[in-house]
Enzyme design. Sequence first.
Site, PDB file in Angstrom:
ATOM      1  N   ASP A   1       0.894  -1.286   0.199  1.00 41.98           N
ATOM      2  CA  ASP A   1      -0.002  -0.034   0.160  1.00 41.98           C
ATOM      3  C   ASP A   1       0.771   1.185   0.275  1.00 41.98           C
ATOM      4  OD1 ASP A   1      -2.201  -1.602   0.354  1.00 41.98           O
ATOM      5  OD2 ASP A   1      -2.570  -1.215   2.281  1.00 41.98           O
TER       6      ASP A   1
HETATM    7  P1  NAP Z   1       0.879  -3.944   3.094  1.00 42.90           P
HETATM    8  O1  NAP Z   1       0.162  -2.992   2.157  1.00 42.90           O
HETATM    9  O2  NAP Z   1       0.146  -4.495   4.213  1.00 42.90           O
HETATM   10  O3  NAP Z   1       1.484  -5.276   2.191  1.00 42.90           O
HETATM   11  C1  NAP Z   1       2.362  -6.033   2.697  1.00 42.90           C
HETATM   12  C2  NAP Z   1       2.807  -7.089   1.777  1.00 42.90           C
HETATM   13  O4  NAP Z   1       3.673  -7.948   2.161  1.00 42.90           O
HETATM   14  C3  NAP Z   1       1.621  -7.874   1.211  1.00 42.90           C
HETATM   15  O5  NAP Z   1       1.135  -7.572   0.049  1.00 42.90           O
HETATM   16  C4  NAP Z   1       1.976  -9.054   1.093  1.00 42.90           C
HETATM   17  O6  NAP Z   1       1.791 -10.082  -0.264  1.00 42.90           O
HETATM   18  C5  NAP Z   1       3.462  -8.949   1.560  1.00 42.90           C
HETATM   19  N1  NAP Z   1       4.000 -10.216   2.272  1.00 42.90           N
HETATM   20  C6  NAP Z   1       3.467 -10.721   3.424  1.00 42.90           C
HETATM   21  N2  NAP Z   1       4.301 -11.638   4.012  1.00 42.90           N
HETATM   22  C7  NAP Z   1       5.142 -11.680   3.374  1.00 42.90           C
HETATM   23  C8  NAP Z   1       6.494 -12.569   3.416  1.00 42.90           C
HETATM   24  N3  NAP Z   1       6.595 -13.571   4.303  1.00 42.90           N
HETATM   25  N4  NAP Z   1       7.347 -12.456   2.536  1.00 42.90           N
HETATM   26  C9  NAP Z   1       7.288 -11.519   1.398  1.00 42.90           C
HETATM   27  N5  NAP Z   1       6.183 -10.623   1.419  1.00 42.90           N
HETATM   28  C10 NAP Z   1       5.402 -10.708   2.414  1.00 42.90           C
HETATM   29  O7  NAP Z   1       2.074  -3.373   3.880  1.00 42.90           O
HETATM   30  P2  NAP Z   1       2.677  -1.893   3.756  1.00 42.90           P
HETATM   31  O8  NAP Z   1       3.202  -1.396   2.306  1.00 42.90           O
HETATM   32  O9  NAP Z   1       3.671  -1.995   4.918  1.00 42.90           O
HETATM   33  O10 NAP Z   1       1.523  -0.842   4.284  1.00 42.90           O
HETATM   34  C11 NAP Z   1       0.866  -0.788   5.496  1.00 42.90           C
HETATM   35  C12 NAP Z   1      -0.325  -0.715   5.447  1.00 42.90           C
HETATM   36  O11 NAP Z   1      -0.906  -0.752   6.982  1.00 42.90           O
HETATM   37  C13 NAP Z   1      -0.996   0.345   5.020  1.00 42.90           C
HETATM   38  O12 NAP Z   1      -2.378   0.176   4.390  1.00 42.90           O
HETATM   39  C14 NAP Z   1      -1.334   1.305   6.306  1.00 42.90           C
HETATM   40  O13 NAP Z   1      -2.268   2.340   5.885  1.00 42.90           O
HETATM   41  C15 NAP Z   1      -1.926   0.376   7.287  1.00 42.90           C
HETATM   42  N6  NAP Z   1      -1.722   0.783   8.537  1.00 42.90           N
HETATM   43  C16 NAP Z   1      -0.693   0.863   9.071  1.00 42.90           C
HETATM   44  C17 NAP Z   1      -0.427   1.524  10.430  1.00 42.90           C
HETATM   45  C18 NAP Z   1       0.957   1.676  11.022  1.00 42.90           C
HETATM   46  O14 NAP Z   1       1.134   2.165  12.006  1.00 42.90           O
HETATM   47  N7  NAP Z   1       2.068   1.330  10.446  1.00 42.90           N
HETATM   48  C19 NAP Z   1      -1.471   1.803  10.942  1.00 42.90           C
HETATM   49  C20 NAP Z   1      -2.698   1.701  10.418  1.00 42.90           C
HETATM   50  C21 NAP Z   1      -2.939   1.233   9.044  1.00 42.90           C
HETATM   51  P3  NAP Z   1       2.083 -11.396  -0.357  1.00 42.90           P
HETATM   52  O15 NAP Z   1       0.904 -12.149   0.223  1.00 42.90           O
HETATM   53  O16 NAP Z   1       1.857 -11.666  -1.973  1.00 42.90           O
HETATM   54  O17 NAP Z   1       3.336 -11.865  -0.013  1.00 42.90           O
END
Ligand code: NAP
Length: 473
Positions: A397
């Site tokens: 994301d």
């Molecule tokens: P993400 O959008 O959740 O994507 C994580 C990706 O990691 C997934 O597409 C997954 O694809 C891949 N993945 C999972 N396990 C894996 C593994 N073992 N090896 C390789 N790839 C793996 O993560 P992000 O880009 O860090 O975004 C964070 C999200 O969380 C945002 O939408 C944000 O708004 C939300 N959020 C974060 C917080 C915060 O405080 N950090 C708070 C509220 C909301 P596959 O399954 O295809 O591998």
Amino acid sequence: MNRAPFVPLLIDVPYLITAVLFIFAIKRLASPTTARSGNALGALGMLIAVIATLLHQEILGFQAILAGLVVGSAIGVVAARTVKMTAMPQMVAVLNGLGGGASALVAADEYLRIAAGAATATADVVLTIIIGVLVGAVTFSGSVIAFGKLQEVITGRAVTYPLQKTVNALLFAGIVAAGGWLVVAAEPSPSLFLAFSFASLLLGVLLVVPIGGADMPVVIAFLNSATGIAAAATGFVLRNHALIIVGALVGASGLILTQIMCRAMNRSLVNVLFGAFGAAVGANGAAAGREEGRTVREVTAEDAAILLGYARSVIIVPGYGLAVAQAQHQVRDLANALEARGVEVRFAIHPVAGRMPGHMNVLLAEANVPYDQLVEMERINADFERTDVALVIGANDVVNPAARSDPSSPLYGMPILDVDRAKHVIVLKRGMNPGFAGVENELFFQENTRMLFGDAKSSLTALVQEAKAMAGG
Ligand code: NAP
């Protein structure tokens, strides 16, 4: 009992020291280099406050307190050692819930003592009790639901039904009316108080149920702030200065954190709490988003290592998948191997990458990645254009260009890392699963993007081996 001469010595001075220690603790927690000592200062402050309270108050029996201390400490130590970094938001939800629940119980006990004639109370004391119970109970039951959603014990989807907001508003109005009555009534009413308490618990459940799993970390930060307010209210009830100060600090810092998270997601708090984000997967959602016939370009570890090894500059973008794979040590090894070849390596840190604020900083710090290699989004975004390779590891994301260009995307408006502007992009993930927001990512289909499929730990291990082989050959 005349306690006056001893009060400053026994209680106010230790409480003042506690408050000062907490303020310094928060200050030091603001930077990764000083965070450990900040944590230690906070713990010391808490220890002083607990000891002072136990020695000062007329404790009837220390047995129950000691038993609670032993059991609580044992659970705390085991949990802190065994809970995975990826499950930290759930852990915080549990801790919040317990804090809120404890505040509500203490305040409720005080009301029942008043009702039993064991204590007297003026309207202002009853008002603080009512506020303490309401906020504490909402925090407790809301945190239980937040925990359930994050742990996937219950659906992470936003659960909505007709007239939901009206039902919640009516319940809230009923709670306010009952609370008001309890404050002004001449005689205490334990039965109405009980109904008020249960209604507050129900409100916590109903408020969090319509919030999607993706927004849970924000909700937890918000509930954390509410725990502080409940604790401060309890502090007024007990006339405990330390509790008032600590509650106010937690309340304020939780609110600031909530605001930072909302801003990083380009959402308002009202939208997070009442927007039912993630109720259904929309037109851009995962279910509808898989476009038939489109292919991505795969790359082998060997070719990816060549691309990285001959680059002048590489920006590594860690995301939630890196935490899931626990591949922080491997990513540091890769960075070291590339630097040994003269490649400039930096890490781009998105404020909401992962599942909690500072998630990536903590993860990389665990592997001793130097802090000066971690660069915040605002400072590094302009550099992607001049970067040879952007290496995206388990992030989705936070690198989705739809956030910039597609007004129909749920991510639209969220600031992202501009990895798509790098000369080459290599993405490490297991498959084509979407990220937390559940939306497809156009980045993966771009001309300059190569996908290295597999668990991030094994992909990185392979990359490190290839990079070392290049150095040897
Ligand atoms: P993400 O959008 O959740 O994507 C994580 C990706 O990691 C997934 O597409 C997954 O694809 C891949 N993945 C999972 N396990 C894996 C593994 N073992 N090896 C390789 N790839 C793996 O993560 P992000 O880009 O860090 O975004 C964070 C999200 O969380 C945002 O939408 C944000 O708004 C939300 N959020 C974060 C917080 C915060 O405080 N950090 C708070 C509220 C909301 P596959 O399954 O295809 O591998």
